[in-house]
Design a protein around this motif. Structure first.
Motif, mmCIF file in Angstrom:
data_model
loop_
_atom_site.group_PDB
_atom_site.id
_atom_site.type_symbol
_atom_site.label_atom_id
_atom_site.label_comp_id
_atom_site.label_asym_id
_atom_site.label_seq_id
_atom_site.Cartn_x
_atom_site.Cartn_y
_atom_site.Cartn_z
ATOM 1 N N CYS A 5 -1.570 44.528 85.091
ATOM 2 C CA CYS A 5 -2.361 43.598 84.854
ATOM 3 C C CYS A 5 -3.748 44.012 84.781
ATOM 4 O O CYS A 5 -4.553 43.619 83.900
ATOM 5 N N ILE A 6 -4.178 44.640 86.021
ATOM 6 C CA ILE A 6 -5.250 45.154 86.028
ATOM 7 C C ILE A 6 -5.735 46.391 84.918
ATOM 8 O O ILE A 6 -6.763 46.281 84.349
ATOM 9 N N ASN A 7 -4.622 47.066 84.672
ATOM 10 C CA ASN A 7 -4.908 48.186 83.717
ATOM 11 C C ASN A 7 -5.201 47.592 82.465
ATOM 12 O O ASN A 7 -6.038 48.190 81.354
ATOM 13 N N HIS A 8 -4.384 46.461 81.910
ATOM 14 C CA HIS A 8 -4.524 46.030 80.640
ATOM 15 C C HIS A 8 -6.128 45.280 80.603
ATOM 16 O O HIS A 8 -6.706 45.615 79.739
ATOM 17 N N SER A 9 -6.291 44.713 81.608
ATOM 18 C CA SER A 9 -7.621 44.227 81.640
ATOM 19 C C SER A 9 -8.814 45.426 81.653
ATOM 20 O O SER A 9 -9.797 45.167 80.807
ATOM 21 N N LEU A 10 -8.317 46.648 82.054
ATOM 22 C CA LEU A 10 -9.351 47.628 81.948
ATOM 23 C C LEU A 10 -9.317 48.200 80.523
ATOM 24 O O LEU A 10 -10.541 48.613 80.059
ATOM 25 N N THR A 11 -8.340 48.036 79.918
ATOM 26 C CA THR A 11 -8.335 48.469 78.359
ATOM 27 C C THR A 11 -9.397 47.622 77.558
ATOM 28 O O THR A 11 -9.936 48.018 76.554
ATOM 29 N N LEU A 12 -9.189 46.474 78.101
ATOM 30 C CA LEU A 12 -10.150 45.592 77.471
ATOM 31 C C LEU A 12 -11.361 45.487 77.664
ATOM 32 O O LEU A 12 -12.441 45.447 77.062
ATOM 33 N N LEU A 50 -9.642 55.777 84.377
ATOM 34 C CA LEU A 50 -8.851 56.446 85.362
ATOM 35 C C LEU A 50 -7.494 55.622 85.925
ATOM 36 O O LEU A 50 -6.754 56.366 86.062
ATOM 37 N N PRO A 51 -7.620 54.455 86.130
ATOM 38 C CA PRO A 51 -6.326 53.804 86.578
ATOM 39 C C PRO A 51 -5.289 53.737 85.438
ATOM 40 O O PRO A 51 -4.238 53.522 85.791
ATOM 41 N N VAL A 57 -16.002 46.081 86.639
ATOM 42 C CA VAL A 57 -15.126 47.211 86.162
ATOM 43 C C VAL A 57 -14.725 48.237 87.493
ATOM 44 O O VAL A 57 -13.844 48.645 87.815
ATOM 45 N N SER A 58 -16.143 48.543 88.230
ATOM 46 C CA SER A 58 -16.006 49.405 89.177
ATOM 47 C C SER A 58 -15.105 49.088 90.462
ATOM 48 O O SER A 58 -14.290 49.523 91.090
ATOM 49 N N GLY A 59 -15.124 47.622 90.653
ATOM 50 C CA GLY A 59 -14.355 47.019 91.450
ATOM 51 C C GLY A 59 -12.823 46.856 91.333
ATOM 52 O O GLY A 59 -12.110 47.052 92.024
ATOM 53 N N MET A 60 -12.578 47.070 89.801
ATOM 54 C CA MET A 60 -10.966 46.975 89.424
ATOM 55 C C MET A 60 -10.666 48.453 89.546
ATOM 56 O O MET A 60 -9.605 48.466 89.923
ATOM 57 N N VAL A 61 -11.374 49.265 89.371
ATOM 58 C CA VAL A 61 -11.130 50.781 89.518
ATOM 59 C C VAL A 61 -10.816 51.065 91.159
ATOM 60 O O VAL A 61 -9.753 51.674 91.281
ATOM 61 N N LEU A 62 -11.768 50.842 91.884
ATOM 62 C CA LEU A 62 -11.315 51.001 93.126
ATOM 63 C C LEU A 62 -10.118 50.308 93.856
ATOM 64 O O LEU A 62 -9.684 50.733 94.846
ATOM 65 N N THR A 63 -10.119 48.864 93.060
ATOM 66 C CA THR A 63 -8.862 48.212 93.728
ATOM 67 C C THR A 63 -7.505 48.762 93.587
ATOM 68 O O THR A 63 -6.652 49.002 94.170
ATOM 69 N N GLN A 64 -7.535 49.516 92.109
ATOM 70 C CA GLN A 64 -6.489 50.364 91.710
ATOM 71 C C GLN A 64 -6.110 51.780 92.578
ATOM 72 O O GLN A 64 -5.203 51.837 92.925
ATOM 73 N N LEU A 65 -7.438 52.158 92.972
ATOM 74 C CA LEU A 65 -7.223 53.346 93.722
ATOM 75 C C LEU A 65 -6.719 53.044 95.141
ATOM 76 O O LEU A 65 -5.759 53.729 95.780
ATOM 77 N N LEU A 66 -7.043 51.887 95.711
ATOM 78 C CA LEU A 66 -6.561 51.377 97.052
ATOM 79 C C LEU A 66 -4.986 51.085 96.889
ATOM 80 O O LEU A 66 -4.093 51.462 97.707
ATOM 81 N N ALA A 67 -4.636 50.443 95.670
ATOM 82 C CA ALA A 67 -3.046 50.230 95.527
ATOM 83 C C ALA A 67 -2.558 51.469 95.432
ATOM 84 O O ALA A 67 -1.147 51.580 95.932
#
Length: 322
Positions: free
Chosen positions: A79-86, A114-115, A47-57
């Motif tokens: 797609c990342i955000n939907h995955s984060l909701t899950l 956050l994303p 999850v933290s990797g996904m949040v940081l990926t979105q911050l870079l985006a």
């Protein structure tokens, strides 16, 4: 007939949800499944990797033209955000840090939130508990569409519109069907989210904010990943209210497709649900299942027998304490 397949109401049943009895039967036969319950130590890192990926985006999109901001919001960020909701769905069952550290799970869900751009995790937790406890419950399970939705969204064009507006209905339906008082955790979630949005806006302007929120809305609406919303509990076969999907999209959705297994064992992390199916295969292989979330969306739109009314509902007798 006017309505989908002549259906003018939900499918009312007068028995308990099947997950309770199947859970007891499976645990009696395969007690080793209890060892799968508990926290997933990898979840916090994924999850933290996904949040940081979105911050870079957010940094990468702040100078793009608007058409590319929206394109990447739908094709990537959403797609990342939907995955984060899950991921938040998983975290709501305390599988990030375990039941003994329940508050850590709540705060970590805010980090995962956050994303997404809007506060979501705290309110989701509150209502998702009811979805499991009172599956199909009239006025209790806000996952079920309202009568107005069932009455109006019955033609293919209207069902497409309903799918597109699904994030709006998920956000507003609880306030209409089963409003609950706002608690401290929801206020904290809102403050944390708005602070993060303000920081992103301060450094990179409005485009990253639009990228995040638009991605969340678009990819929770008319998008292949959103097929899971329909696949999970809409009645594609009479009498069956929960369905699993075992295809490759589980790789990016924390195995939410293993939905029969999840409702049988909500305290088992998504990463371990395939083991539940493997151990107790005879309980799941014979049940109806979906093979494609895109096909689910297609059938939902064009099959007259399926629509917002294609849900099982039941009454629950609540004690005064509840």
């Amino acid at each position: 007939m006017g309505k989908a397949g002549g259906r003018v109401d939900f499918e009312w049943v007068y028995n308990d949800q099947p997950h309770t009895s199947r859970r007891k039967e499976i645990l009696a036969k395969y007690p080793q499944i209890k060892s799968l319950m508990g926290p997933d130590p990898q979840l916090k890192w994924v999850v933290s990797g996904m949040v940081l990926t979105q911050l870079l985006a957010c940094y990468l999109v702040h100078d793009l033209s608007w058409k590319w901001v929206i394109f990447w919001a739908y094709a990537f960020g959403g797609c990342i955000n939907h995955s984060l909701t899950l991921a938040i769905h998983d975290i709501s069952h305390n599988v990030a840090f375990g039941n003994k550290l329940a508050k850590w799970n709540r705060w970590f869900a805010m980090w995962a939130n956050l994303p997404i751009g809007v506060p979501y995790s705290a309110a989701f937790k509150k209502y998702h508990i009811d979805h499991h406890r009172y599956l199909g419950g009239d006025q209790l399970d806000v996952d079920i569409p309202t009568d107005t939705e069932g009455w109006f969204f019955y033609t293919p064009a209207r069902k497409v519109l309903w799918l597109f507006l699904q994030p709006l209905f998920y956000a507003l339906r609880p306030l209409v069907v089963n409003p609950k008082p706002v608690g401290q955790i929801e206020i904290q979630n809102t403050v944390v989210q708005l602070t993060a949005d303000a920081i992103i806006y301060y450094f990179w302007g409005v485009k990253p904010i639009v990228y995040l929120i638009a991605g969340s809305i678009l990819c929770m609406g008319l998008h292949p990943i959103s097929g899971h919303f329909i696949a999970e509990h809409y009645m594609f076969m009479k009498g069956h209210e929960t369905y699993s999907y075992y295809g490759p999209l589980n790789w990016i959705t924390f195995n939410v497709g293993y939905h029969m297994e999840h409702h049988d064992f909500p305290s088992i992390p998504g990463s371990k649900l395939p083991l539940v199916k493997k151990i107790a295969a005879e309980y799941y292989d014979c049940l109806p299942q979906h093979t494609s979330w895109s096909r689910v969306l297609w059938d939902f739109v064009f099959d007259d027998s399926i629509g917002p009314y294609a849900r099982i509902k039941r009454e629950y007798k609540l004690s005064k304490q509840e």
